[in-house]
Design an enzyme around this catalytic site. Structure first.
Site, PDB file in Angstrom:
ATOM      1  N   ASP A  51      -9.522  24.595 -11.988  1.00  0.00           N
ATOM      2  CA  ASP A  51      -8.796  25.222 -10.891  1.00  0.00           C
ATOM      3  C   ASP A  51      -7.512  25.911 -11.339  1.00  0.00           C
ATOM      4  O   ASP A  51      -6.932  26.691 -10.605  1.00  0.00           O
ATOM      5  CB  ASP A  51      -8.466  24.197  -9.796  1.00  0.00           C
ATOM      6  CG  ASP A  51      -7.776  22.965 -10.353  1.00  0.00           C
ATOM      7  OD1 ASP A  51      -6.848  23.124 -11.146  1.00  0.00           O
ATOM      8  OD2 ASP A  51      -8.177  21.843  -9.982  1.00  0.00           O
ATOM      9  N   ASP A  95      -7.344  26.912 -17.208  1.00  0.00           N
ATOM     10  CA  ASP A  95      -8.761  26.530 -17.238  1.00  0.00           C
ATOM     11  C   ASP A  95      -9.670  27.735 -17.463  1.00  0.00           C
ATOM     12  O   ASP A  95     -10.865  27.571 -17.705  1.00  0.00           O
ATOM     13  CB  ASP A  95      -9.170  25.855 -15.918  1.00  0.00           C
ATOM     14  CG  ASP A  95      -8.609  24.458 -15.790  1.00  0.00           C
ATOM     15  OD1 ASP A  95      -8.445  23.793 -16.829  1.00  0.00           O
ATOM     16  OD2 ASP A  95      -8.327  24.022 -14.656  1.00  0.00           O
ATOM     17  N   ILE A 140     -51.829  45.547 -11.687  1.00  0.00           N
ATOM     18  CA  ILE A 140     -50.522  45.539 -12.346  1.00  0.00           C
ATOM     19  C   ILE A 140     -49.490  44.954 -11.379  1.00  0.00           C
ATOM     20  O   ILE A 140     -49.289  45.495 -10.296  1.00  0.00           O
ATOM     21  CB  ILE A 140     -50.122  46.971 -12.763  1.00  0.00           C
ATOM     22  CG1 ILE A 140     -51.154  47.526 -13.757  1.00  0.00           C
ATOM     23  CG2 ILE A 140     -48.730  46.989 -13.374  1.00  0.00           C
ATOM     24  CD1 ILE A 140     -50.996  48.999 -14.048  1.00  0.00           C
ATOM     25  N   ASP A 196     -48.299  41.201  -3.046  1.00  0.00           N
ATOM     26  CA  ASP A 196     -46.865  41.449  -3.219  1.00  0.00           C
ATOM     27  C   ASP A 196     -46.077  41.286  -1.924  1.00  0.00           C
ATOM     28  O   ASP A 196     -44.854  41.361  -1.943  1.00  0.00           O
ATOM     29  CB  ASP A 196     -46.638  42.881  -3.734  1.00  0.00           C
ATOM     30  CG  ASP A 196     -47.052  43.036  -5.189  1.00  0.00           C
ATOM     31  OD1 ASP A 196     -47.060  42.020  -5.886  1.00  0.00           O
ATOM     32  OD2 ASP A 196     -47.368  44.165  -5.601  1.00  0.00           O
ATOM     33  N   ASN A 202     -53.634  44.189  -2.561  1.00  0.00           N
ATOM     34  CA  ASN A 202     -52.382  44.367  -3.303  1.00  0.00           C
ATOM     35  C   ASN A 202     -51.164  44.124  -2.410  1.00  0.00           C
ATOM     36  O   ASN A 202     -50.173  43.516  -2.840  1.00  0.00           O
ATOM     37  CB  ASN A 202     -52.333  45.782  -3.881  1.00  0.00           C
ATOM     38  CG  ASN A 202     -51.082  46.011  -4.708  1.00  0.00           C
ATOM     39  OD1 ASN A 202     -50.793  45.232  -5.599  1.00  0.00           O
ATOM     40  ND2 ASN A 202     -50.343  47.071  -4.414  1.00  0.00           N
ATOM     41  N   ASP A 222     -13.458  17.834 -12.961  1.00  0.00           N
ATOM     42  CA  ASP A 222     -12.102  17.341 -12.738  1.00  0.00           C
ATOM     43  C   ASP A 222     -12.152  16.195 -11.745  1.00  0.00           C
ATOM     44  O   ASP A 222     -13.041  16.148 -10.878  1.00  0.00           O
ATOM     45  CB  ASP A 222     -11.214  18.451 -12.169  1.00  0.00           C
ATOM     46  CG  ASP A 222     -10.893  19.517 -13.195  1.00  0.00           C
ATOM     47  OD1 ASP A 222     -10.753  19.156 -14.370  1.00  0.00           O
ATOM     48  OD2 ASP A 222     -10.788  20.700 -12.828  1.00  0.00           O
TER      49      ASP A 222
END
Length: 891
Positions: free
Chosen positions: A627, A631, A283, A725, A721, A327
């Protein structure tokens, strides 16, 4: 010593009384010594937050997990079976698994805490007669602060000067409408209500700090707030779903093993530890945690590249962006405004040399330097620019807007004084994107040369050419005569503006007079704002990767198109659209043309919102920069709102998902690149973890089906395991940015991470791992009995397969040679550490006892290494065929 002054008390008294009670000075502010004294009494302007839970408590929370509890259940079963060695071993492994999870979450938490400190709020504060830009947390009661349009109010402030001031207090009062503010004291007969307190600006625009931090009205609310968990990101949710699906499949297989082995007590006792361990190994409980850590580390890498991501989901979305709307000013250009040309209304023009916020440079007309009032009309234009500005230059540093800074510098180069000293400001109308002009209405002070001659109030106006001309009825001749402004004169001014715009100059018109609508047009200033050096390269990379770039500006069409060409945008007339044209279009019309448009000129924030909606209706994922205060709505509506760190207002930063600290478009491109890379890194990790998980399950299942003993014991499965991990898997999440990532098109947000190609590569790797490991197990168990050597060979073979598999998972397409063995040092250290750990398990006597292993010969290790490398060799062949097929299809 200064006494405490509550908001309700300050609202009832005049500004003069507030100054007296707080023992401060409006013109000079506090001195540093007094500031330190008050900070010692009142503390910093910060909220008192509860300390984090202690580390030991966070560590114990790792055990509140059903997977960890499953492991501990195995340990308890071992005690009842009187297998105390297994109990100790499994408990140690449980502690190790919990420790790995704790370290992962701790690193992620610390990374996000560092991010929150990268953009601390600042404010403009008067100290010792000078305005300083300081951290808001340094404010103390009695400080005099100046707040500009779009700034966040840094503390509870009693207003002493306010012109047409409106504040957004929705986050505090809950009112959606902005609140109008003034400086008049409130009546003591009126019940105090913070939502209707018109002379207090709660935690522009000049005011005295009356309360800071937890003593402010907002601080009172903060004390009542409860912590809420941050929602999981979409990617985390999909990983949770994937993990649950895999868990279900895994448990079904384990259930099948139980059924095949029989359900009598002896079999259950024999297989219980291994089945418990197999459940935990199969799992993928580390999947959601790894996603969070990888995203957090990616966010920190973005921070080093000057992009602050405020929300983790933004990282995922960045790699999906199909359109970047940027912009012009400050993002594609440097925002280092310098006046390049002064154009008079009568047709003469002077060139301005030099750059920066100092007087090094000259104004040249007819090969002569213009100094003072030698040519009065040039000086008049500069005077209008200065008087209508609210910015200042202090010791070569600009406090205010770059456009106004350029106007101030032009006056300095003419060697004229700051003319604001000679005028008393009566009214100010700030610039906005709708009217496109600003003005101040002034009266002469008694030190002005014309004071005795005129008591009239004068308007000083600057703004866009068309809009300023609408307010004019006259213009100045070069000898300063006022002449009627005819339609031909207006067309002539528009031609001057057009010519300046064609040179890529930002054009600002200047006018002055005693009545709006009857002003005298003085002339134009052409401001130079060169493109950023890396802007063209960044635009080109985004376009090549399938991301469309659109430039939005308030400038004229000529200026906008000239700058667009300079930064590499195809911006001929048919690909440019004005804000006015957008207003005339219905949504369906804009929907049809918006994809083909590269430049939007004379645009305002309302147009930005229309552009976003049109693009999103076309199925585009939109990143929008901004800015200004206005906006904020567009930034929130965009899939990725990008605020500017230098020139951006606090309101825009609050609304945005990402803040670009250096305001550079190249940083936006880098963030998109990083977003794509993070997704592919997570995909690589998922591939590695799933192939390992499937291999472990399949190995045990095959042994069960063939009625063979268990090839791996509980501790060996737990070790696998930890590798699955742990560091080797984690290091895949920090793989450096692949330069070819930008060549890939944006990812479809609806596409699943688990694609057919990924499933194919996972199954091929898992098949080779199981086949090779099972071969070793069958070969070693030729006598039909399972010995420590048999399980050691099988166990080591599986681990070696895992290491080679991790190496092949570093890229889905590129070969190991192309990626580079040393390009990811963390991966290198993780693999070396894992191999050394495996050596310790099979050669270190105490670990031999725990893992039930025995020493192997050099020949054994050579055999296992050769066999395990086949998973890498086969994957290299797969990648080669995939690259060749892609080259053929592209050709």
């Amino acid at each position: 010593m200064t006494t405490k002054l509550l908001s309700r008390d300050a609202a009832l008294i005049s500004p003069e009384d507030v100054i007296t009670k707080l023992e401060t000075n409006l013109q000079f502010g506090l001195n540093p010594i007094e500031v330190e004294k008050r900070r010692a009494v009142f503390g910093s302007n910060e909220f008192d937050v509860e300390p984090d839970a202690p580390l030991w408590k966070k560590y114990l929370e790792q055990f509140n997990n059903h997977f960890i509890l499953l492991l501990l259940g195995s340990a308890v079963v071992s005690v009842f079976m009187k297998q105390y060695d297994d109990c100790i071993s499994i408990t140690m492994a449980t502690i190790l698994v919990a420790t790995v999870g704790f370290i992962q979450e701790y690193r992620s938490e610390k990374s996000l805490q560092q991010l929150s400190k990268l953009v601390p709020p600042t404010c403009h504060c008067m100290r010792d007669g000078k305005i300083f830009n300081t951290l808001a947390k340094n404010l103390v009661p009695g400080d005099v602060v100046e707040v500009s349009t779009g700034d966040r109010i840094p503390a509870d402030i009693r207003l002493v000067e306010a012109i047409d001031l409106e504040l957004d207090e929705s986050s505090f009062t809950g009112e959606t409408q902005s609140c109008s503010k003034n400086v008049q004291e409130m009546s003591s007969q009126t019940p105090f209500d913070v939502a209707r307190c018109s002379n207090i600006a709660f935690m522009g625009t000049l005011g005295i700090v009356i309360a800071t931090g937890s003593e402010s009205e907002f601080g009172e609310i903060f004390k009542l707030m409860k912590k809420e968990e941050s929602p999981k990101t979409p990617l985390q949710k999909s990983m949770d779903k994937l993990g649950k699906q895999l868990s279900m499949y895994s448990l079904c297989i384990i259930g099948e093993i139980l059924i095949n082995q029989g359900v009598d007590k002896s079999n259950l006792i024999t297989y219980a530890p291994s089945l418990h361990s197999l459940a935990v190994a199969a799992i993928p409980e580390g999947l959601p945690v790894v996603v969070t850590v990888t995203l957090a580390l990616g966010v920190m890498r973005m921070a080093r590249r000057r992009a602050i991501v405020k929300r983790l989901p933004t990282v995922e979305t960045l790699g999906c962006a199909t359109v970047v709307c940027s912009d012009k000013t400050g993002t594609l250009t440097k925002n280092e405004m310098t006046v390049g040309i002064i154009q008079t209304a009568s047709g003469e023009h002077a060139e301005v040399t030099g750059s920066g916020y100092h007087d090094k440079g000259r104004v040249m007309y007819d090969d002569q330097a213009v100094v003072g009032y030698t040519y009065p009309l040039f000086t008049k234009i500069a005077e209008i620019g200065v008087v209508s500005s609210s910015s200042f230059i202090v010791n070569g540093r600009l406090i205010g807007q770059p456009t106004e800074g350029a106007l101030l510098v032009a006056a300095m180069k003419l060697n004229i004084p700051d003319m604001r000293e000679y005028y008393e400001k009566i009214e100010e109308k700030p610039f906005n994107s709708v009217r496109k002009w600003s003005y101040v209405r002034c009266a002469y002070k008694d030190n002005h040369p014309d004071y005795a001659e005129s008591k009239e109030q004068i308007y000083f106006m600057k703004g866009a050419v068309e809009q300023v001309l609408e307010q004019c009825a006259y213009y100045y001749s070069f000898d300063m005569h006022v002449c009627p402004l005819t339609e031909a004169d207006i067309q002539r001014q528009m031609q001057y503006s057009y010519n300046l715009g064609r040179q890529g100059l930002r054009v600002i018109a200047m006018a002055v007079g005693t009545k709006l609508g009857s002003l005298s047009f003085a002339g134009l200033m052409g401001l130079v704002d060169p493109p950023r050096p890396a802007a063209r390269d960044a635009v080109q990379k985004l376009i090549e990767s399938g991301v469309s770039v659109k430039m939005i500006t308030g400038d004229s069409r000529e200026t906008a198109v000239a700058i667009a060409h300079a930064v590499g945008l195809r911006a001929h007339e048919s690909r440019a659209l004005s804000g006015e044209q957008i207003e005339r279009m219905v949504p369906s019309e804009l929907h049809k043309v918006i994809r083909e448009i590269s430049v939007i000129y004379r645009a305002n924030p309302k147009h930005k919102l229309s552009i976003i909606k049109a693009l999103q209706s076309c199925g585009e994922v939109v990143a929008m920069t901004g800015d200004g205060v206005n906006d904020a709505v567009a930034l929130k509506r965009a899939d990725i709102g990008v605020a500017m760190g230098k020139i951006g207002t606090d309101v825009s930063k609050e609304a945005a998902d990402m803040i670009v600290l250096d305001d550079d478009f190249f940083t936006i491109m880098s963030a998109v690149e990083e977003g794509k890379c993070i997704f592919y890194n997570i995909k690589n990790f998922v591939r590695f973890q799933l192939s390992t998980s499937i291999s472990a399950l399949s190995l045990i299942t095959l042994a069960t089906l063939f009625k063979l003993p268990n090839p791996l014991n509980a501790m060996q499965i737990l070790w696998i395991n930890i590798i699955m991990d742990g560091p080797p898997a984690q290091s895949l999440g920090v793989e450096p940015v692949d330069k070819d990532v930008m060549k890939k098109p944006p990812r479809n947000v609806n596409d699943s991470m688990i694609t057919k190609n990924l499933i194919f590569s996972i199954l091929i790797s898992a098949f080779l791992i199981v086949l090779g490991t099972f071969f070793i197990f069958w070969r070693e168990m030729s006598d039909g009995k399972v010995t420590p050597r048999d399980t050691t060979m099988t166990f080591t073979c599986f681990v070696f397969f895992d290491m080679f598999n991790a190496l092949s998972c570093r890229s889905q397409i590129k070969s190991v040679a192309s990626v580079g063995l040393f390009s990811n040092r963390m991966f290198l250290y993780a693999v070396i550490g894992s191999v050394l750990g495996q050596m310790a398990v099979i050669y270190f006597p105490p670990l031999q006892a725990i893992f039930q292993t025995e020493a192997l010969s050099f020949t054994d290790l050579l055999l296992l290494t050769s066999l395990a490398s086949t998973v890498l060799i086969f994957d290299e062949i797969r990648k080669f065929c995939l690259r060749r097929r892609r080259r053929s299809s592209s050709n």
